[in-house]
Write a protein that holds these residues in place. Structure first.
Motif, short mmCIF file in Angstrom:
data_model
loop_
_atom_site.label_atom_id
_atom_site.label_comp_id
_atom_site.label_asym_id
_atom_site.label_seq_id
_atom_site.Cartn_x
_atom_site.Cartn_y
_atom_site.Cartn_z
N PRO A 195 49.84 41.44 23.59
CA PRO A 195 50.73 42.12 24.55
C PRO A 195 49.99 42.65 25.78
CG PRO A 195 50.27 43.55 22.69
CD PRO A 195 49.64 42.24 22.36
N ALA A 196 49.35 41.75 26.50
CA ALA A 196 48.57 42.17 27.67
C ALA A 196 48.68 41.16 28.80
CB ALA A 196 47.11 42.38 27.26
N TYR A 197 49.86 40.53 28.95
CA TYR A 197 50.05 39.52 29.99
C TYR A 197 51.38 39.74 30.71
CZ TYR A 197 46.13 36.97 28.00
OH TYR A 197 44.88 36.62 27.57
N ARG A 198 51.41 39.32 31.97
CA ARG A 198 52.66 39.30 32.72
C ARG A 198 52.93 37.87 33.18
NH1 ARG A 198 54.57 44.19 32.80
NH2 ARG A 198 56.43 43.47 33.94
N LEU A 199 54.22 37.52 33.23
CA LEU A 199 54.64 36.16 33.56
C LEU A 199 55.47 36.19 34.84
CD1 LEU A 199 54.54 33.23 32.37
CD2 LEU A 199 56.80 33.70 31.40
N TYR A 200 55.19 35.26 35.74
CA TYR A 200 55.88 35.20 37.03
C TYR A 200 56.42 33.79 37.26
CZ TYR A 200 53.45 39.58 38.09
OH TYR A 200 52.98 40.87 38.06
N ALA A 201 57.56 33.71 37.95
CA ALA A 201 58.08 32.43 38.42
C ALA A 201 57.51 32.19 39.80
CB ALA A 201 59.60 32.46 38.45
N LEU A 202 56.68 31.16 39.93
CA LEU A 202 56.01 30.91 41.19
C LEU A 202 56.98 30.34 42.22
CD1 LEU A 202 52.67 29.37 39.83
CD2 LEU A 202 53.11 31.74 40.53
N ASP A 203 56.73 30.66 43.46
CA ASP A 203 57.61 30.24 44.56
C ASP A 203 57.23 28.84 45.06
OD1 ASP A 203 59.65 30.60 46.49
OD2 ASP A 203 58.12 31.05 48.00
N PHE A 225 46.66 28.14 30.32
CA PHE A 225 47.03 28.26 31.72
C PHE A 225 46.99 29.71 32.20
CE2 PHE A 225 48.52 23.99 31.12
CZ PHE A 225 48.53 23.42 32.39
N LEU A 226 46.31 29.94 33.30
CA LEU A 226 46.31 31.23 34.00
C LEU A 226 46.53 30.96 35.48
CD1 LEU A 226 43.33 33.03 32.22
CD2 LEU A 226 45.75 33.64 32.04
N CYS A 227 46.91 32.02 36.22
CA CYS A 227 47.26 31.86 37.63
C CYS A 227 46.37 32.74 38.50
CB CYS A 227 48.72 32.23 37.83
SG CYS A 227 49.33 31.99 39.50
N GLU A 228 46.02 32.22 39.69
CA GLU A 228 45.28 33.03 40.65
C GLU A 228 46.18 34.15 41.18
OE1 GLU A 228 42.79 30.78 43.52
OE2 GLU A 228 43.64 29.01 42.55
N ALA A 229 45.61 35.32 41.35
CA ALA A 229 46.40 36.51 41.71
C ALA A 229 47.08 36.40 43.07
CB ALA A 229 45.51 37.75 41.67
N HIS A 230 46.47 35.68 44.01
CA HIS A 230 47.04 35.64 45.36
C HIS A 230 48.41 34.98 45.38
CE1 HIS A 230 46.67 31.30 46.23
NE2 HIS A 230 45.55 31.34 45.51
N ALA A 231 48.72 34.12 44.37
CA ALA A 231 50.00 33.42 44.35
C ALA A 231 51.15 34.30 43.89
CB ALA A 231 49.90 32.19 43.46
N LEU A 232 50.85 35.52 43.44
CA LEU A 232 51.90 36.37 42.88
C LEU A 232 52.63 37.19 43.94
CD1 LEU A 232 49.97 37.65 39.73
CD2 LEU A 232 51.36 35.58 39.98
N THR A 233 52.12 37.19 45.16
CA THR A 233 52.74 38.05 46.19
C THR A 233 54.17 37.64 46.49
OG1 THR A 233 51.76 36.64 47.91
CG2 THR A 233 50.51 38.59 47.23
N THR A 234 54.48 36.34 46.33
CA THR A 234 55.85 35.88 46.58
C THR A 234 56.54 35.43 45.30
OG1 THR A 234 55.05 33.63 47.02
CG2 THR A 234 55.28 35.12 48.93
N ALA A 235 55.92 35.71 44.15
CA ALA A 235 56.48 35.28 42.87
C ALA A 235 57.40 36.34 42.27
CB ALA A 235 55.35 34.97 41.89
N LYS A 236 58.26 35.89 41.37
CA LYS A 236 59.22 36.79 40.71
C LYS A 236 58.69 37.15 39.33
CE LYS A 236 64.02 36.91 39.02
NZ LYS A 236 65.29 36.13 38.91
#
Length: 591
Positions: A500-508, A565-576
């Protein structure tokens, strides 16, 4: 205390409840003496020697992979201290060391029960070519057991051993499985060493496993496999995966031949229907070039390789051979070195001809044998009827394939039949999951116990030569990019969640839509699937992942770490932020 069919799981369960290998040895001794088929063994381990071996196991380490699991070995496989005869008493010799497979099983804690009968010099698919008598199908003593690994199959099917070793040149590790309601594991040629095995055709022979279920057969094969410098034909495994919902090649109408056995034809059709129900795509294919390759083994220069295995002995002891075996081996003299080279050239031409089939399918589903015959019928026409058994088996080793034979059910006249899944070389583990599911769906038990519950195959284990990877979004089962895993031979191991230490985003702006997973102190558990990819495929897969996604280490709910799979943080600024859905699949369903 012990069930009729001795699976590894049932034996371990009995041990967990207080039984010991000595108790099992006593049970096996009782069963051996009560056996109704006197032709199973050439040399059983003596009662007192079996008890002593069980006591030795009890005095040693108990965490061995096959501790206290009883087995039999075909009598063309060396066991130190016991003679090897290959079904010919005049040929007997006394090996000083174990065959490599026996040594590996001994080190794993397995308990040898005895050496079993066979078609002499492993020449035959029926089981009647032995001076020690003809073992019979455990379902009807009028019928052949299949060969050449006859005694090993009957021993397992009648509950005298948990597994049996055979050898397979043309189908000897598969046909007896079909005739006794067993699983037959035929490894890729070279995966399991033949050091200490009397060969039939040394260049294509394979040591095989008879077992009640796929889980047991695969576990035993895993202990035996691995390169051995004593056998120049062994090869390091290069695993090939099989997709969970495979494309399965089946016989087209013009190549269906069951020699009048409508019961076996019905079992084959039922197996195809069950495979489809399990999620397979059924693809009819042209069997003709495979059939021509199969014919090379008995109607081509590979017959001469049988003479090469026993050349000097045959020259001095031709009268000691079974008449049919002697005629086959003696006939090798009609082939020249030119014939051998021409045969090899034709095999390679046929390999090229069948290559397009493998572009259209992931594996083949064939009858293990198109029919079965009584002992009387076989003895009346031993060559022609024996050849019928090999119609769908003879090509597999020549072309370097892996195969798993599984029970397909019982005919109306009470005889078992089987089918075989055949895959590319080193797809051994890849075949296992679908083979296990197909066996279970047949609902015909194991061996002579047709009501026995079949132990499940542990599909969560990571196969040798494969790397696990956690997927979280578009690569999940049923999602748009899942084919990138299945096309690469990936295998689904299990579903789970992260810690329980992750957040999930829908990328734009991603096509197809993709999520981004990041580690966060205020996170939650996110659903993932764990897949395994062959080593080489893993590298190609990772290299093709587009930014801002990449592969890093994920921590799972059980505390283990896996690449994922992990995501670079800069892509989260416009993600949901979609963490509250608990996973990508639930988010997609909400749209």
């Amino acid at each position: 205390m012990f069930p009729e069919i001795l699976t590894i799981a049932s034996i371990r369960n009995a041990y967990a409840k207080g039984a010991t290998p000595l108790d099992l040895a006593e049970e096996i001794i009782t069963r051996r003496h009560a056996a109704t088929d006197p032709a199973i063994f050439i040399l059983p381990v003596a009662d007192d020697a079996l008890r002593a071996a069980a006591r030795d196991l009890m005095a040693g380490p108990r965490d061995l992979p096959l501790w206290g699991i009883p087995y039999v070995a075909k009598d063309n496989i060396d066991v130190a201290g016991l003679p090897t005869t290959a079904g010919c008493p005049a040929y007997a010799y006394h090996p000083a060391v174990d065959a490599t497979v026996i040594a590996r099983l001994r080190a794993a804690g397995a308990l040898l029960v005895g050496k079993t009968n066979l078609d002499q010099f492993a020449t035959g698919l029926n089981g009647t070519r032995s001076p020690h008598g003809a073992p019979r199908s455990v379902f009807n003593a009028d019928y052949v057991s299949g060969g050449s690994s006859s005694g090993s199959a009957v021993a397992v099917a009648s509950g005298v051993a948990s597994f049996g070793l055979g050898t397979d040149t043309a189908g000897s590790g598969r046909v007896p499985a079909a005739f006794n309601n067993l699983v037959g594991i035929k490894p890729t040629p070279g995966l399991v060493p033949n050091t200490g095995v009397v060969p039939a055709c040394r260049s294509v022979d394979v040591v095989t496993v008879f077992a009640g279920c796929v889980a047991d057969g695969v576990a035993v094969r895993a202990v035996m496999e691995g390169v051995d410098t004593g056998d120049g034909f062994t090869r390091a495994a290069q695993p090939v995966g099989i997709r969970p919902n495979p494309r399965i090649g089946v016989l087209a109408g013009g190549e269906r031949e069951f020699y009048g056995n409508s019961g076996y034809e019905a079992l084959y059709d039922a197996a195809i229907a069950r495979a489809k129900a399990l999620g397979a795509t059924i693809v009819p294919f042209d069997y003709a070039p495979f059939r021509e390759a199969a014919a090379l083994l008995y109607d081509g220069p590979w017959v001469a390789e049988r003479l090469a295995a026993v050349d000097s002995f045959y020259a001095s002891n031709a009268a000691d051979f079974d008449p049919t075996v002697g005629a086959i081996i003696g006939g090798a003299g009609r082939y020249s070195a030119v014939d051998a080279f021409n045969g090899r050239y034709r095999l390679e031409e046929l390999r090229a001809q069948v290559a397009p089939v493998w572009e259209a399918v992931d594996l083949l589903l064939l009858p293990t044998s198109p029919t079965i015959y009584s002992v009387a019928d076989m003895l009346a026409d031993p060559v022609t009827k024996n050849s019928h058994f090999g119609r769908y088996t003879n090509f597999a080793n020549l072309l370097g394939y892996a195969a798993i034979a599984v029970p397909a059910g019982i005919t109306p006249d009470g005889l078992p039949g089987g089918v075989t899944l055949i895959g590319p070389g080193f797809s051994d583990d890849g075949l296992a999951a679908f083979a296990a599911a197909l066996h279970e769906s047949a609902a015909c038990g194991m061996g002579r116990d047709t009501a026995a519950a079949i132990p499940a195959l542990d599909t969560s284990a990571i196969p040798k030569g494969m790397i696990p990877i956690a997927v979280v979004g578009a690569h999940l089962t049923g999602m748009p990019l899942n084919h990138q895993l299945t096309d690469a031979g990936g295998r689904l191991l299990r579903e789970t969640t992260t810690d329980p230490a992750y957040r999930l985003y829908a990328l734009d702006g991603t096509v197809p839509p993709k999520p981004g997973l990041v580690r966060a102190a205020d996170g939650a558990a996110i659903k993932v699937e764990i897949w395994a990819l062959p080593d080489a495929a893993f590298g190609r897969f990772v290299a093709a992942i587009p930014a801002p996604l990449g592969i890093g280490k994920l921590t799972l709910a059980d505390g283990s770490a896996v690449s994922g799979f992990l995501c670079e943080a800069h892509a989260l600024t416009t993600a949901k932020d979609i963490t509250h859905f608990g996973g990508w699949r639930a988010y997609i369903a909400s749209l």
